[in-house]
Design an enzyme around this catalytic site. Structure first.
Site, PDB file in Angstrom:
ATOM      1  N   GLU A  57       7.111 -21.773   8.735  1.00 48.81           N
ATOM      2  CA  GLU A  57       7.477 -20.841   9.806  1.00 48.81           C
ATOM      3  C   GLU A  57       8.490 -21.443  10.779  1.00 48.81           C
ATOM      4  O   GLU A  57       9.123 -20.718  11.546  1.00 48.81           O
ATOM      5  CB  GLU A  57       6.243 -20.382  10.567  1.00 48.81           C
ATOM      6  N   GLU A  75       0.809  -1.218   0.000  1.00 49.67           N
ATOM      7  CA  GLU A  75       0.000   0.000   0.000  1.00 49.67           C
ATOM      8  C   GLU A  75       0.844   1.271   0.000  1.00 49.67           C
ATOM      9  O   GLU A  75       0.322   2.370  -0.207  1.00 49.67           O
ATOM     10  CB  GLU A  75      -0.931  -0.004   1.221  1.00 49.67           C
TER      11      GLU A  75
END
EC number: 4.2.1.126
Length: 302
Positions: A117, A86
């Site tokens: 992870e 963004e």
């Protein structure tokens, strides 16, 4: 009857208020969610000193040509990529200035990648491949103990990059791997361990602060107007005109004409109107200040 356990991570503890969650009406569910969410902002407020210090350090990195990397897994990784993506349309910066990296790669944006992870070595390798000593790295993990993220932070530190950690538990192991640890303990989730809820909300709030605060300091905002916005669609083209109107008090027709002359750049249009200069002169002034709008204003005032 559900038994309460004494888990060390508060995000993994059982929330006593929602023990009978599956027996509640929809209205009762959304009420308890709303009430729990209201506590998130208070949790973030307690970390404002640490957040502010991290932003100041990141701004110094960016002023010297460095980049900001987010490393995360699962929800944390997705939120990092969202925030990074963004920045270019909102602040007119290069997509290479803020970069989000998620354990498991691009596929992990929409699918759970098993064990990604847990791979600290993968985090180290990813950081080694992309980060330099001029950059800043933020490791994001609600638990504060995700191996992939800790590996990335450790390698970034070895390289000489600035390191920041963001977790939603207190005394997080990840904090020890960062120069600027940020901890936002949000307490137990209404669905035990579902850190896409309060922890995710807290993470989004802090990331918003980090990039927004940094971009303001870098002169990408004028007053509270996003003058660097990229007019990539009809809505944003209209917004550029309104921004120019708000900044100069020009009427809509005049603002549109100057935006056109400025090739859609709100900053250039504002400078042309405020100082009665050409498009070339406005663009040159911006170039001289490295695109810092506030400094450009000061330059032209002289």
């Amino acid at each position: 009857m559900i038994q309460l356990t004494n888990h060390t991570m508060t995000t993994e503890q059982i929330n006593e208020r929602s023990i009978q969650l599956d027996q509640l009406s929809v209205r009762e569910i959304v009420e308890i969610m709303n009430e729990e969410d209201q506590s998130v902002a208070h949790s973030v407020s307690r970390a404002l000193p640490q957040i502010s210090s991290a932003i100041e350090a990141i701004v110094r990195i960016m002023e010297n040509g460095g980049r900001l990397f987010y490393f995360g897994a699962g929800t944390s990784g997705r939120l990092g990529i969202l925030d990074a993506s963004e920045c270019p349309p909102t602040f007119g910066v290069s997509p290479e200035l803020v970069i989000g990296i998620i354990a498991g790669g691009e596929k992990a944006m929409t699918q759970a990648i098993e064990n990604a992870e847990d791979n600290a070595e993968a985090g180290k390798l990813e950081a080694a491949a992309q980060v330099t000593s001029r950059d800043a790295v933020i490791g994001i993990a609600a638990s504060g103990r995700t191996p992939y993220v800790i590996g990335a932070l450790q390698e970034a530190a070895r390289i000489g990059a600035l390191t920041v950690s963001l977790s939603c538990n207190g005394d997080a192991p990840m904090s020890a791997a960062a120069q600027y640890p940020i901890e936002v303990p949000v307490g137990p989730e209404i669905i035990t361990g579902s850190t896409r809820l309060k922890a995710g909300t807290a993470t989004k709030m802090v990331l918003n602060m980090i990039t927004t605060g940094s971009m303001i300091q870098l002169g990408k905002v004028y007053g509270n107007l996003m003058v660097n916005v990229q007019a990539t669609n009809a809505k944003l083209k209209d917004r550029v005109v309104r921004i120019v109107q708000d900044a100069t008090l020009a009427d809509e027709e005049t603002a549109k004409a100057y935006v056109s002359s400025a090739k859609g750049d709100a900053r250039v249009a504002i400078l042309m109107l405020k100082y009665n200069i050409s498009q070339q002169e406005a663009a040159q002034a911006l170039q001289e200040t490295g695109g810092h709008f506030g400094k450009t204003i000061e330059l032209l005032k002289k």
